[in-house]
Design a protein around this motif. Structure first.
Motif, PDB file in Angstrom:
ATOM      1  N   ILE A  64      44.459  57.002  42.744  1.00 28.92           N
ATOM      2  CA  ILE A  64      43.736  55.934  42.064  1.00 28.92           C
ATOM      3  C   ILE A  64      43.597  56.247  40.581  1.00 28.92           C
ATOM      4  O   ILE A  64      43.074  55.453  39.807  1.00 28.92           O
ATOM      5  CB  ILE A  64      42.374  55.712  42.753  1.00 28.92           C
ATOM      6  CG1 ILE A  64      41.931  54.273  42.579  1.00 28.92           C
ATOM      7  CG2 ILE A  64      41.331  56.660  42.240  1.00 28.92           C
ATOM      8  CD1 ILE A  64      40.934  53.871  43.596  1.00 28.92           C
ATOM      9  N   ASP A 251      43.599  49.529  29.249  1.00 24.13           N
ATOM     10  CA  ASP A 251      42.777  48.388  29.627  1.00 24.13           C
ATOM     11  C   ASP A 251      42.978  47.880  31.062  1.00 24.13           C
ATOM     12  O   ASP A 251      43.195  46.690  31.284  1.00 24.13           O
ATOM     13  CB  ASP A 251      43.058  47.238  28.648  1.00 24.13           C
ATOM     14  CG  ASP A 251      41.852  46.312  28.527  1.00 24.13           C
ATOM     15  OD1 ASP A 251      40.756  46.731  28.933  1.00 24.13           O
ATOM     16  OD2 ASP A 251      42.017  45.180  28.045  1.00 24.13           O
ATOM     17  N   GLY A 252      42.959  48.779  32.018  1.00 25.51           N
ATOM     18  CA  GLY A 252      42.998  48.342  33.406  1.00 25.51           C
ATOM     19  C   GLY A 252      44.380  48.174  34.006  1.00 25.51           C
ATOM     20  O   GLY A 252      44.502  47.821  35.183  1.00 25.51           O
ATOM     21  N   PHE A 255      44.988  50.001  37.232  1.00 21.52           N
ATOM     22  CA  PHE A 255      44.381  49.428  38.436  1.00 21.52           C
ATOM     23  C   PHE A 255      45.139  48.194  38.885  1.00 21.52           C
ATOM     24  O   PHE A 255      45.293  47.941  40.083  1.00 21.52           O
ATOM     25  CB  PHE A 255      42.913  49.113  38.181  1.00 21.52           C
ATOM     26  CG  PHE A 255      42.126  50.353  37.899  1.00 21.52           C
ATOM     27  CD1 PHE A 255      41.891  51.273  38.901  1.00 21.52           C
ATOM     28  CD2 PHE A 255      41.658  50.631  36.633  1.00 21.52           C
ATOM     29  CE1 PHE A 255      41.199  52.443  38.652  1.00 21.52           C
ATOM     30  CE2 PHE A 255      40.970  51.790  36.370  1.00 21.52           C
ATOM     31  CZ  PHE A 255      40.739  52.701  37.380  1.00 21.52           C
ATOM     32  N   ILE A 256      45.623  47.412  37.909  1.00 22.07           N
ATOM     33  CA  ILE A 256      46.457  46.263  38.275  1.00 22.07           C
ATOM     34  C   ILE A 256      47.713  46.768  38.999  1.00 22.07           C
ATOM     35  O   ILE A 256      48.157  46.159  39.968  1.00 22.07           O
ATOM     36  CB  ILE A 256      46.806  45.427  37.022  1.00 22.07           C
ATOM     37  CG1 ILE A 256      45.527  44.749  36.519  1.00 22.07           C
ATOM     38  CG2 ILE A 256      47.884  44.400  37.323  1.00 22.07           C
ATOM     39  CD1 ILE A 256      45.690  43.872  35.309  1.00 22.07           C
ATOM     40  N   ILE A 258      47.941  49.212  41.026  1.00 23.11           N
ATOM     41  CA  ILE A 258      47.624  49.461  42.431  1.00 23.11           C
ATOM     42  C   ILE A 258      47.686  48.158  43.226  1.00 23.11           C
ATOM     43  O   ILE A 258      48.271  48.080  44.304  1.00 23.11           O
ATOM     44  CB  ILE A 258      46.229  50.120  42.561  1.00 23.11           C
ATOM     45  CG1 ILE A 258      46.253  51.498  41.889  1.00 23.11           C
ATOM     46  CG2 ILE A 258      45.817  50.238  44.030  1.00 23.11           C
ATOM     47  CD1 ILE A 258      44.906  52.156  41.801  1.00 23.11           C
ATOM     48  N   VAL A 259      47.085  47.111  42.651  1.00 25.66           N
ATOM     49  CA  VAL A 259      47.107  45.815  43.329  1.00 25.66           C
ATOM     50  C   VAL A 259      48.539  45.337  43.499  1.00 25.66           C
ATOM     51  O   VAL A 259      48.917  44.808  44.538  1.00 25.66           O
ATOM     52  CB  VAL A 259      46.306  44.787  42.511  1.00 25.66           C
ATOM     53  CG1 VAL A 259      46.362  43.430  43.180  1.00 25.66           C
ATOM     54  CG2 VAL A 259      44.876  45.245  42.374  1.00 25.66           C
TER      55      VAL A 259
ATOM     56  N   ILE B 207      39.112  48.359  44.067  1.00 23.52           N
ATOM     57  CA  ILE B 207      39.827  47.543  43.088  1.00 23.52           C
ATOM     58  C   ILE B 207      38.981  46.353  42.643  1.00 23.52           C
ATOM     59  O   ILE B 207      38.862  46.075  41.444  1.00 23.52           O
ATOM     60  CB  ILE B 207      41.154  47.022  43.681  1.00 23.52           C
ATOM     61  CG1 ILE B 207      41.961  48.172  44.280  1.00 23.52           C
ATOM     62  CG2 ILE B 207      41.963  46.300  42.628  1.00 23.52           C
ATOM     63  CD1 ILE B 207      42.481  49.157  43.298  1.00 23.52           C
ATOM     64  N   ILE B 210      36.211  47.332  40.223  1.00 22.39           N
ATOM     65  CA  ILE B 210      36.714  47.692  38.890  1.00 22.39           C
ATOM     66  C   ILE B 210      37.106  46.431  38.127  1.00 22.39           C
ATOM     67  O   ILE B 210      36.781  46.259  36.950  1.00 22.39           O
ATOM     68  CB  ILE B 210      37.907  48.661  39.000  1.00 22.39           C
ATOM     69  CG1 ILE B 210      37.435  50.030  39.502  1.00 22.39           C
ATOM     70  CG2 ILE B 210      38.595  48.829  37.650  1.00 22.39           C
ATOM     71  CD1 ILE B 210      38.545  51.010  39.815  1.00 22.39           C
ATOM     72  N   MET B 211      37.789  45.501  38.817  1.00 22.90           N
ATOM     73  CA  MET B 211      38.200  44.259  38.158  1.00 22.90           C
ATOM     74  C   MET B 211      36.971  43.471  37.704  1.00 22.90           C
ATOM     75  O   MET B 211      36.947  42.892  36.622  1.00 22.90           O
ATOM     76  CB  MET B 211      39.033  43.404  39.120  1.00 22.90           C
ATOM     77  CG  MET B 211      40.387  43.988  39.432  1.00 22.90           C
ATOM     78  SD  MET B 211      41.416  44.104  37.970  1.00 22.90           S
ATOM     79  CE  MET B 211      41.772  45.824  37.924  1.00 22.90           C
ATOM     80  N   PHE B 214      35.628  44.430  34.330  1.00 24.49           N
ATOM     81  CA  PHE B 214      36.317  43.808  33.199  1.00 24.49           C
ATOM     82  C   PHE B 214      35.868  42.355  33.036  1.00 24.49           C
ATOM     83  O   PHE B 214      35.640  41.879  31.930  1.00 24.49           O
ATOM     84  CB  PHE B 214      37.845  43.855  33.414  1.00 24.49           C
ATOM     85  CG  PHE B 214      38.436  45.238  33.296  1.00 24.49           C
ATOM     86  CD1 PHE B 214      38.621  45.814  32.051  1.00 24.49           C
ATOM     87  CD2 PHE B 214      38.797  45.959  34.415  1.00 24.49           C
ATOM     88  CE1 PHE B 214      39.176  47.081  31.924  1.00 24.49           C
ATOM     89  CE2 PHE B 214      39.346  47.231  34.301  1.00 24.49           C
ATOM     90  CZ  PHE B 214      39.529  47.791  33.052  1.00 24.49           C
TER      91      PHE B 214
END
Lengths: 331, 424
Positions: A64, A251-252, A255-256, A258-259, B207, B210-211, B214
């Protein structure tokens, strides 16, 4: 068991139709050379991080901390480029930094049996602090800049309408296509790919077959660091700058990623297609910003899409042994 | 059937009790060791970065090599600076000098201490928020977003309500609890979203939360800049709350923006959450879901409802933290909320997800956060060092097995009947 697999496949297909429809709708009216090239550029960090995530998670280790790998390689890439004046040396240094971080993560998870989620969060936190810290130590500011990649233009083909952007891009874009194809081949057509699969689904069986689960997982986690590192270094070196404010320029995206691979059902090609969905959304969002909607609201679109997609798709079937520790019986 | 159920419950209770007994002492040892190790690695980082930067005179010389930053000075500023420099330089018990330990004129009600305690107040709440969720097996990374939601809602709510309420003490008595309540409700509702998504759509909460962090930050930016912007201001912020809507300070100077009331409320919540987890039915459901989700379901726990309850409560605590931040520290809402939610994760992990442990881990982080300000003003060290320390602490706490191995090597090996397997 066979029934389960076929349900999984059918569900996967359905998801794909939905996704492709979404891509089509969101991009129609926007497709021109500019949007295609921007979509490809925005895809690079997400796609590489997602490929890395696939290798780690398929082998049974949930990484992660991809976001952290992107952040650290983005900064080191800029720093080393600035130091040596050579973009490629900077690029390789960024990848090495990310791989080093992956090695720490692998040791913490595999030797010291840490909870993978918490160790992954730690990787993110360390990178989120370390990159702006080093930038401030070296440059006196959380932002830094250097030279950037020059685009490689293939004469003739780059003039084609729409798809011309495919042949007029920075090196990381070409690398991305190679990596997606290569990852698919390694995972589906090689012995190592079968080991990765077994390591995540049924480590006992792999162990019985005489292959070290530990070694397969080490290699997979290191690969996730290499791939995410390529993504991070590409992100900063395409622009020639690192910005470390707030959540940093990453900026994330980790994590995107992972999705994206959950959505692509751990298939590199599926992950790449869903990457283009998010990158396409981002491109559209940037265009909308100059128009009617307030930019802060438009910027929530990719994040909200992630949530909606996760809610619609639900949990894709994670590998059986993902998140678990495995001790070989022989030790 | 009921026989099976009662046996399942009995087994669960045994697991719960055993893990609680096992962890207490061990957790304290591991957390302390992790802290020490983080400080040591931090010291190395300070030395290395001291070689990477340039300075005219070396701050310290070790082994004949000059370094631009001195770790001893940095950590001295970090820890003692945050307390307003209490130590008497003449107090050197190791050299046999026993002057009074506290510096003359030092008061515990100094400005640096106020910063430390007000950070602590918010961190107790965000730490409890994360700990409660983790305890029930839900990884709530979204306390940051829930805190932003609570902060924004309480600021906007108070701006609307304040003109309707009489001034003076009466107004404060009405407005302060209302503002805290609005923050808790907003944070709770924002936490309920990933809860519902996890329970009923199987969406991974790591997830989604975390989203949603933002989303909360961007949405707050949109709302304030487009609808509630303070006209004459360069930053994105609302107009200040009226006096009656801020938490009144006691003992400390009101300009220091810290209230002992607020700290007392936060500590009170520590007790409430401890009681809730330990002595109530809901708490039992939460803990068992966290330890053995399938077993809990078998034992009659409504898992889906428990997940939603856990994230809602967790979000409410985060929202309360946000309300405290607005009503005590800021006095209005501004975008760019500090990372209290992420620090809450560290606090909770350091505390072993124990609500009472949070009460000890939060002040430590209060000191570190406040010390970062002292470092920034009194040394050339970048204050981002503190964020690195946060990551290192989480990393070291994540690997209890590392410390157990060292422990096993130094102390004679003892057989462990429980196998040492534990939730982290």
């Amino acid at each position: 068991m066979r029934e389960l697999v076929s349900i999984g496949r059918r569900r996967g297909t359905l998801v794909w139709i939905v996704v492709l429809a979404l891509v089509g709708v969101s991009l129609s009216g926007f497709v021109n050379k500019g949007t295609v090239s921007s979509t490809l550029r925005l895809s690079v960090p997400i796609a590489f991080a997602a490929l890395g995530g696939i290798f780690a998670e398929k082998s049974g280790v949930i990484n992660i901390g991809l976001e952290g790998h992107l952040i650290i390689s983005a900064f080191v890439g800029i720093y080393a480029t600035d130091l040596t004046g050579n973009v490629w040396i900077g690029f390789v240094s960024g990848v090495l930094a990310s791989t080093l971080l992956a090695a720490v993560f692998a040791v913490v998870c595999l030797e010291f049996r840490a909870d993978q989620i918490i160790a992954g969060l730690a990787v993110w936190f360390v990178a989120l602090g370390l990159a702006p810290f080093l930038s401030t130590v070296i440059y006196g500011s959380v932002n830094a800049d250097s030279a950037s990649f020059a685009p490689i233009t293939i004469p003739g083909l780059s003039k084609l309408p729409g798809v011309g952007a495919l042949f007029d891009a920075a090196p990381p874009v070409y690398l991305m296509f190679l990596a997606v194809g290569g990852s698919w081949y390694v995972l589906n057509r090689t012995a190592f790919g079968r080991w990765v699969h077994a390591s995540g689904e049924n480590p006992q069986a792999l162990d019985t077959a005489g292959v070290s689960v530990r070694r397969v997982r080490y290699v997979s986690v290191l690969l996730s660091g290499v791939l995410a590192g390529i993504g991070g270094a590409s992100l900063s070196l395409s622009l020639g700058e690192f910005s470390g404010n707030g959540q940093t320029m990453v900026d994330g995206r980790g994590f995107i990623a992972i999705v994206v691979y959950l959505l692509g059902n751990y298939n590199p090609i599926g992950a790449f297609l869903s990457t283009t969905l998010f990158a396409g959304l981002q491109t559209v969002q940037i265009q909308l910003q100059s128009g009617y909607l307030p930019s802060s609201l438009v910027q929530t679109i990719p994040y909200l899409t992630v949530i909606v997609v996760l809610a619609v798709v639900g949990r894709t079937r994670t590998p059986d042994a993902a998140g678990d520790h495995y001790e070989s019986g022989e030790e | 059937m009921s026989d099976v159920l009662s046996r399942a419950k009995e087994r669960l209770r045994a697991v719960l009790e055993r893990s609680a007994r096992l962890s207490a002492v061990e957790r304290i040892l591991i957390s302390t060791a992790a802290l020490v190790l983080a400080v040591l690695v931090g010291a190395v980082l300070i030395l290395v970065s001291g070689r990477m930067t340039t300075c005219t005179t070396a701050a310290a010389t070790y082994f004949g090599v000059g370094f631009c930053y001195d770790p001893v000075t940095v950590f001295d500023r970090l820890f003692f600076g945050a307390l307003g420099d209490p130590m008497n330089p003449l107090f050197r018990p190791f050299q046999g000098e026993f002057a009074p330990p506290f510096r003359k004129g030092w008061s515990p009600f100094n400005a640096a201490m106020a910063v430390t305690l007000r950070e602590t107040t918010v961190l107790v709440l965000t730490g409890l928020s994360v700990a409660l969720a983790f305890r029930s097996g839900v990884f709530n990374i979204g306390t940051q977003g829930q805190l932003v939601a609570g902060a924004l809602a309480s600021a906007l709510g108070l701006l609307v309500l304040a003109p309707l309420v009489p001034g003076g003490v009466m107004g404060t008595v009405l407005l302060v609890p209302t503002g805290l309540g609005i923050g808790a409700v907003a944070g709770g509702l924002y936490g309920a979203i990933p809860g519902v998504l996890k329970a009923y759509a199987d969406a991974n909460e790591v997830i989604t939360t975390i989203m949603l962090n933002f989303v909360a930050a961007q949405f707050a930016l949109y709302l304030v800049s487009n609808h509630f912007q303070r006209p004459d201001s360069q930053v994105v912020e609302t107009v200040p709350l009226p006096d009656g809507a801020t938490i009144p300070s006691v003992v400390f100077d009101p300009r220091m923006k810290f209230s002992l009331f607020a700290l007392a409320i936060a500590i009170g919540f520590g007790g409430v959450i401890y009681y809730l987890l330990r002595y109530t039915t809901l708490g039992y459901d939460l803990r068992t879901s966290g330890l053995q989700p399938t077993g809990a379901e078998y034992g009659g726990v409504k898992t889906k409802r428990t997940i939603v309850a856990s994230l809602t409560l967790s979000g409410a605590l985060g929202g309360l933290g946000g309300a405290m931040y607005v009503m005590m520290i800021l006095g209005n809402f501004q975008t760019g909320v500090p990372s209290y939610g992420f620090d809450g994760i560290t606090v909770a992990i350091l505390a072993g997800n124990n609500p009472l442990g949070v009460l000890f881990a939060a002040p430590l982080f209060g000191i570190i956060k406040s010390g970062a300000i002292v470092i920034d003003t009194s040394t050339s060290m970048p204050p981002q060092l503190v964020d690195v320390l946060r990551g290192l602490i989480v990393l070291f706490v994540a690997m209890p097995e590392f410390f157990r191995m060292i422990g096993r090597r130094t102390i004679a090996e003892k057989p462990n009947p429980d196998g040492g397997e534990e939730d982290a």
